[in-house]
Design an enzyme around this catalytic site. Structure first.
Site, PDB file in Angstrom:
ATOM      1  N   HIS A   6       0.842  -1.200   0.000  1.00 31.04           N
ATOM      2  CA  HIS A   6       0.000   0.000   0.000  1.00 31.04           C
ATOM      3  C   HIS A   6       0.870   1.240   0.000  1.00 31.04           C
ATOM      4  O   HIS A   6       1.955   1.263   0.558  1.00 31.04           O
ATOM      5  CB  HIS A   6      -0.976   0.001   1.182  1.00 31.04           C
ATOM      6  N   ASP A  18       6.284   2.412   6.261  1.00 26.02           N
ATOM      7  CA  ASP A  18       4.923   1.873   6.156  1.00 26.02           C
ATOM      8  C   ASP A  18       4.117   2.752   5.191  1.00 26.02           C
ATOM      9  O   ASP A  18       3.390   3.627   5.620  1.00 26.02           O
ATOM     10  CB  ASP A  18       4.283   1.830   7.537  1.00 26.02           C
ATOM     11  N   GLU A  52      -5.210   1.548   2.755  1.00 27.89           N
ATOM     12  CA  GLU A  52      -4.917   0.449   3.672  1.00 27.89           C
ATOM     13  C   GLU A  52      -5.035   0.962   5.102  1.00 27.89           C
ATOM     14  O   GLU A  52      -5.546   0.275   5.972  1.00 27.89           O
ATOM     15  CB  GLU A  52      -3.510  -0.106   3.408  1.00 27.89           C
ATOM     16  N   GLU A  53      -4.554   2.165   5.317  1.00 30.47           N
ATOM     17  CA  GLU A  53      -4.624   2.771   6.651  1.00 30.47           C
ATOM     18  C   GLU A  53      -6.034   3.272   6.963  1.00 30.47           C
ATOM     19  O   GLU A  53      -6.298   3.698   8.075  1.00 30.47           O
ATOM     20  CB  GLU A  53      -3.629   3.934   6.754  1.00 30.47           C
ATOM     21  N   GLU A  79       4.583  -5.465   3.951  1.00 26.97           N
ATOM     22  CA  GLU A  79       4.111  -4.524   4.960  1.00 26.97           C
ATOM     23  C   GLU A  79       5.305  -4.080   5.783  1.00 26.97           C
ATOM     24  O   GLU A  79       6.411  -4.578   5.609  1.00 26.97           O
ATOM     25  CB  GLU A  79       3.067  -5.256   5.819  1.00 26.97           C
TER      26      GLU A  79
END
Length: 151
Positions: A6, A18, A52-53, A79
């Site tokens: 992501h 991330d 994604e978050e 990830e």
């Protein structure tokens, strides 16, 4: 095979680990694969998703609505947690040991732990990954790796 990462990050974060680092890894894999002299036996779908978050919206949209989702037979999710460190396999399903066996054969120094799976299942960390979406909505064998640093 579906290779996923992501490109979004949590609010007020540059998202370097991330999950920009995983996007870089997948872009390099895509570049390398596109220059192979012998074609691959099976297709690889590279999915760079957003949201994604934000409750995993993009992965859910792909697996439930995209026509290519029906072609996916295995899934690898890249990830990150922390700011760097060692690559670790921390989520996979017990019903698909062939994924772990393929990882062990292909990686020079394989490393895995059940701690990540236990943490997510316990609810200690109020977070989730695309792993759950592909497992639950796609019924796809899933393999999640992450770069982690617990310091």
């Amino acid at each position: 095979m579906l290779a996923n990462c992501h490109f979004d990050s949590v609010a007020n974060s540059p998202g370097a680990s991330d999950d920009a680092v995983s996007c870089s890894v997948l872009l390099e894999a895509l570049h390398s694969m596109s220059n192979l002299s012998t074609p691959l036996q099976h297709a690889v779908i590279f999915l760079f998703n957003g949201a994604e978050e934000n409750i995993l919206q993009a992965s859910h949209g792909f697996i439930t609505q995209h026509p290519w989702a029906k072609l996916v037979r295995a899934f690898i999710n890249l990830e990150a947690a922390g700011v760097g460190g060692k690559e670790i396999v921390f989520q996979t399903g017990p019903e698909n040991p062939w994924l772990v066996q393929a990882y062990v054969r292909a990686v020079k120094h394989p490393f895995a732990s059940v701690v990540g799976q236990e943490v997510f299942q316990s609810g200690i960390i109020p977070s989730d990954t695309d792993f759950r979406i592909y497992r639950d909505f796609g019924n796809i064998p899933v393999f999640l790796t992450a770069v982690y640093d617990m310091m």
